[in-house]
Design a protein around this motif. Structure first.
Motif, PDB file in Angstrom:
ATOM      1  N   ARG A   1       0.817  -1.221   0.000  1.00 10.06           N
ATOM      2  CA  ARG A   1       0.000   0.000   0.000  1.00 10.06           C
ATOM      3  C   ARG A   1       0.849   1.269   0.000  1.00 10.06           C
ATOM      4  O   ARG A   1       0.502   2.258  -0.634  1.00 10.06           O
ATOM      5  N   GLN A   2       1.950   1.252   0.744  1.00 14.79           N
ATOM      6  CA  GLN A   2       2.791   2.452   0.805  1.00 14.79           C
ATOM      7  C   GLN A   2       3.705   2.444  -0.411  1.00 14.79           C
ATOM      8  O   GLN A   2       4.816   1.921  -0.389  1.00 14.79           O
ATOM      9  N   ASP A   3       3.215   3.021  -1.511  1.00 17.35           N
ATOM     10  CA  ASP A   3       3.965   3.026  -2.768  1.00 17.35           C
ATOM     11  C   ASP A   3       4.419   4.424  -3.158  1.00 17.35           C
ATOM     12  O   ASP A   3       4.876   4.654  -4.275  1.00 17.35           O
ATOM     13  N   LYS A   4       4.304   5.362  -2.217  1.00 18.25           N
ATOM     14  CA  LYS A   4       4.689   6.746  -2.488  1.00 18.25           C
ATOM     15  C   LYS A   4       4.993   7.434  -1.165  1.00 18.25           C
ATOM     16  O   LYS A   4       4.426   7.073  -0.124  1.00 18.25           O
TER      17      LYS A   4
ATOM     18  N   PHE B   1       4.173  10.272   0.858  1.00 19.66           N
ATOM     19  CA  PHE B   1       3.156  11.314   0.938  1.00 19.66           C
ATOM     20  C   PHE B   1       3.595  12.479   1.813  1.00 19.66           C
ATOM     21  O   PHE B   1       3.206  13.621   1.578  1.00 19.66           O
ATOM     22  N   LYS B   2       4.398  12.200   2.830  1.00 19.34           N
ATOM     23  CA  LYS B   2       4.904  13.233   3.728  1.00 19.34           C
ATOM     24  C   LYS B   2       6.413  13.091   3.832  1.00 19.34           C
ATOM     25  O   LYS B   2       6.946  11.984   3.714  1.00 19.34           O
ATOM     26  N   PRO B   3       7.127  14.191   4.056  1.00 19.96           N
ATOM     27  CA  PRO B   3       8.591  14.121   4.147  1.00 19.96           C
ATOM     28  C   PRO B   3       9.032  13.109   5.205  1.00 19.96           C
ATOM     29  O   PRO B   3       8.493  13.081   6.316  1.00 19.96           O
ATOM     30  N   GLY B   4      10.004  12.299   4.840  1.00 21.49           N
ATOM     31  CA  GLY B   4      10.579  11.355   5.784  1.00 21.49           C
ATOM     32  C   GLY B   4       9.868  10.033   5.898  1.00 21.49           C
ATOM     33  O   GLY B   4      10.338   9.146   6.629  1.00 21.49           O
ATOM     34  N   GLU B   5       8.726   9.856   5.208  1.00 19.76           N
ATOM     35  CA  GLU B   5       8.022   8.581   5.285  1.00 19.76           C
ATOM     36  C   GLU B   5       8.820   7.474   4.602  1.00 19.76           C
ATOM     37  O   GLU B   5       9.463   7.696   3.573  1.00 19.76           O
ATOM     38  N   CYS B   6       8.743   6.294   5.176  1.00 20.49           N
ATOM     39  CA  CYS B   6       9.335   5.126   4.548  1.00 20.49           C
ATOM     40  C   CYS B   6       8.368   4.589   3.491  1.00 20.49           C
ATOM     41  O   CYS B   6       7.206   4.298   3.802  1.00 20.49           O
ATOM     42  N   VAL B   7       8.829   4.461   2.277  1.00 22.81           N
ATOM     43  CA  VAL B   7       8.031   3.830   1.220  1.00 22.81           C
ATOM     44  C   VAL B   7       8.244   2.323   1.385  1.00 22.81           C
ATOM     45  O   VAL B   7       9.057   1.706   0.703  1.00 22.81           O
ATOM     46  N   THR B   8       7.507   1.737   2.311  1.00 20.85           N
ATOM     47  CA  THR B   8       7.799   0.400   2.824  1.00 20.85           C
ATOM     48  C   THR B   8       7.785  -0.682   1.749  1.00 20.85           C
ATOM     49  O   THR B   8       8.447  -1.716   1.904  1.00 20.85           O
ATOM     50  N   SER B   9       7.041  -0.486   0.686  1.00 18.31           N
ATOM     51  CA  SER B   9       6.991  -1.508  -0.363  1.00 18.31           C
ATOM     52  C   SER B   9       8.365  -1.773  -0.960  1.00 18.31           C
ATOM     53  O   SER B   9       8.663  -2.907  -1.362  1.00 18.31           O
ATOM     54  N   ARG B  10       9.233  -0.774  -1.008  1.00 17.88           N
ATOM     55  CA  ARG B  10      10.535  -0.940  -1.655  1.00 17.88           C
ATOM     56  C   ARG B  10      11.537  -1.724  -0.804  1.00 17.88           C
ATOM     57  O   ARG B  10      12.114  -2.713  -1.282  1.00 17.88           O
ATOM     58  N   PRO B  11      11.788  -1.373   0.460  1.00 16.10           N
ATOM     59  CA  PRO B  11      12.716  -2.193   1.247  1.00 16.10           C
ATOM     60  C   PRO B  11      12.185  -3.600   1.500  1.00 16.10           C
ATOM     61  O   PRO B  11      12.953  -4.563   1.579  1.00 16.10           O
ATOM     62  N   PHE B  12      10.857  -3.744   1.588  1.00 12.87           N
ATOM     63  CA  PHE B  12      10.276  -5.067   1.764  1.00 12.87           C
ATOM     64  C   PHE B  12      10.558  -5.927   0.530  1.00 12.87           C
ATOM     65  O   PHE B  12      10.920  -7.109   0.640  1.00 12.87           O
ATOM     66  N   ALA B  13      10.416  -5.323  -0.654  1.00 17.77           N
ATOM     67  CA  ALA B  13      10.693  -6.038  -1.899  1.00 17.77           C
ATOM     68  C   ALA B  13      12.163  -6.445  -1.989  1.00 17.77           C
ATOM     69  O   ALA B  13      12.492  -7.536  -2.476  1.00 17.77           O
ATOM     70  N   LYS B  14      13.054  -5.590  -1.525  1.00 18.58           N
ATOM     71  CA  LYS B  14      14.477  -5.918  -1.538  1.00 18.58           C
ATOM     72  C   LYS B  14      14.773  -7.121  -0.646  1.00 18.58           C
ATOM     73  O   LYS B  14      15.573  -8.003  -1.005  1.00 18.58           O
ATOM     74  N   LEU B  15      14.138  -7.171   0.525  1.00 14.65           N
ATOM     75  CA  LEU B  15      14.356  -8.289   1.440  1.00 14.65           C
ATOM     76  C   LEU B  15      13.920  -9.614   0.810  1.00 14.65           C
ATOM     77  O   LEU B  15      14.657 -10.606   0.830  1.00 14.65           O
ATOM     78  N   LEU B  16      12.716  -9.630   0.243  1.00 15.96           N
ATOM     79  CA  LEU B  16      12.220 -10.871  -0.347  1.00 15.96           C
ATOM     80  C   LEU B  16      12.998 -11.243  -1.611  1.00 15.96           C
ATOM     81  O   LEU B  16      13.282 -12.418  -1.849  1.00 15.96           O
ATOM     82  N   SER B  17      13.352 -10.248  -2.405  1.00 19.76           N
ATOM     83  CA  SER B  17      14.105 -10.527  -3.637  1.00 19.76           C
ATOM     84  C   SER B  17      15.475 -11.114  -3.332  1.00 19.76           C
ATOM     85  O   SER B  17      16.001 -11.928  -4.102  1.00 19.76           O
ATOM     86  N   GLY B  18      16.068 -10.706  -2.209  1.00 18.11           N
ATOM     87  CA  GLY B  18      17.370 -11.229  -1.836  1.00 18.11           C
ATOM     88  C   GLY B  18      17.323 -12.622  -1.261  1.00 18.11           C
ATOM     89  O   GLY B  18      18.352 -13.315  -1.188  1.00 18.11           O
TER      90      GLY B  18
END
Length: 296
Positions: free
Chosen positions: A92-95, A97-114
């Motif tokens: 869900r968090q794919d952008k 929206f506020k300064p400093g927010e973690c776009v969690t979809s990206r680091p989560f994808a890196k973990l699973l891809s690795g």
């Protein structure tokens, strides 16, 4: 093939074992007094294709053990390590929206891809991403729930009117409606908070003689569906059917929904509302990905 099921979805695991002619992988799991996890793989993984079935609908509770298991299987000589997760978390968090927010979809994808060689899931929440390939670096397959839902509707509801709760659902609901040979409408939603949602009324002229069927990809708080269902009841329409691909049902959402509608979900997240089977297309997706690996 060996299929490991660390998060206890025995029904779906048994179906996949049968469809893929696989064996159930043997695991030993426990927690030390300090809360850390102990994990031991009892199956011989040498030169085996290993598959992990893990529903990530409570990801923070499951992710660490999942990564430990994938690493252990690889270290024990597995030929491949794949992941089937019918609900793919942190989409869900794919952008920002506020300064400093973690776009969690990206680091989560890196973990699973690795950790994995390939990924199979069902209807991930692709809103601003066009495909999983934008953030996942491993081969993936997305099983579409629309044909499964359409088949279920055709078999059980004689005159359905499909209703999408918001503009984001239009493309998805229109697909289900087309496959089911049914009309559909898309409403307008305004979300003011996690539990504060308003929804527009459907065109009641088209709904009078039909069973309203609300379709959404995720039922979490249930507020969107409840708001719509209350409108339908006030307008005197027949008892509705609410269908969700991923039934999270936070808090008392399920009980509230069943007071005003019949509720059905796919078997993506184990729940008593599960009525729509997903095992066969999941198994097909695994076969396709393994065949592609063999070709390369």
């Amino acid at each position: 093939m060996l299929i490991f099921n660390p998060d206890s979805d025995p029904a779906l695991a048994a179906q996949l074992n049968r469809l893929l002619d696989a064996q159930a992988g043997a695991l030993e799991q426990r927690r030390f007094p300090d809360g850390e996890s102990y994990l031991r793989v009892h199956s011989d993984c040498q030169d085996q294709d290993c598959l992990i079935l893990c529903n990530l609908f409570h990801p923070d509770e499951r992710l660490l053990l999942l990564l430990f298991l994938a690493d252990t299987l690889r270290d024990c000589g597995a030929r491949s390590v794949g992941l089937v997760t019918p609900y793919l978390a942190y989409m869900r968090q794919d952008k920002r929206f506020k300064p400093g927010e973690c776009v969690t979809s990206r680091p989560f994808a890196k973990l699973l891809s690795g950790a994995f060689d390939y990924l199979v899931t069902v209807d991930p929440h692709l809103h601003r991403y066009h495909s999983l390939d934008e953030i996942y670096s491993i081969p993936s397959r997305v099983v579409q729930a629309a044909p499964l839902i359409a088949e279920w509707i055709q078999a059980r509801i004689p005159q359905p009117l499909l209703i999408g709760p918001d503009s984001e659902s239009e493309q998805w609901v229109s697909h289900v409606a087309e496959l089911a040979g049914a009309p559909f409408q898309v409403l307008q939603k305004e979300r003011r908070g996690d539990y504060d949602v308003s929804v527009s009324l459907p065109d009641l002229d088209d709904a009078a003689q039909r069973t309203p069927v609300l379709v959404d990809d995720i039922i979490s708080s249930g507020r969107t569906m409840l708001e719509t269902l209350n409108h339908l009841r006030a307008a005197g329409l027949p008892r509705a059917v609410a269908i969700g691909v991923h039934g999270i049902f936070a808090g008392d959402a399920y009980n509230q929904l069943t007071e005003v509608a019949d509720v059905a979900t796919t078997a993506c997240i184990p729940h008593l509302s599960n009525q729509i089977d997903i095992a066969a297309p999941l198994a097909d997706a695994v076969r396709e990905l393994l065949a592609e690996r063999e070709q390369h």
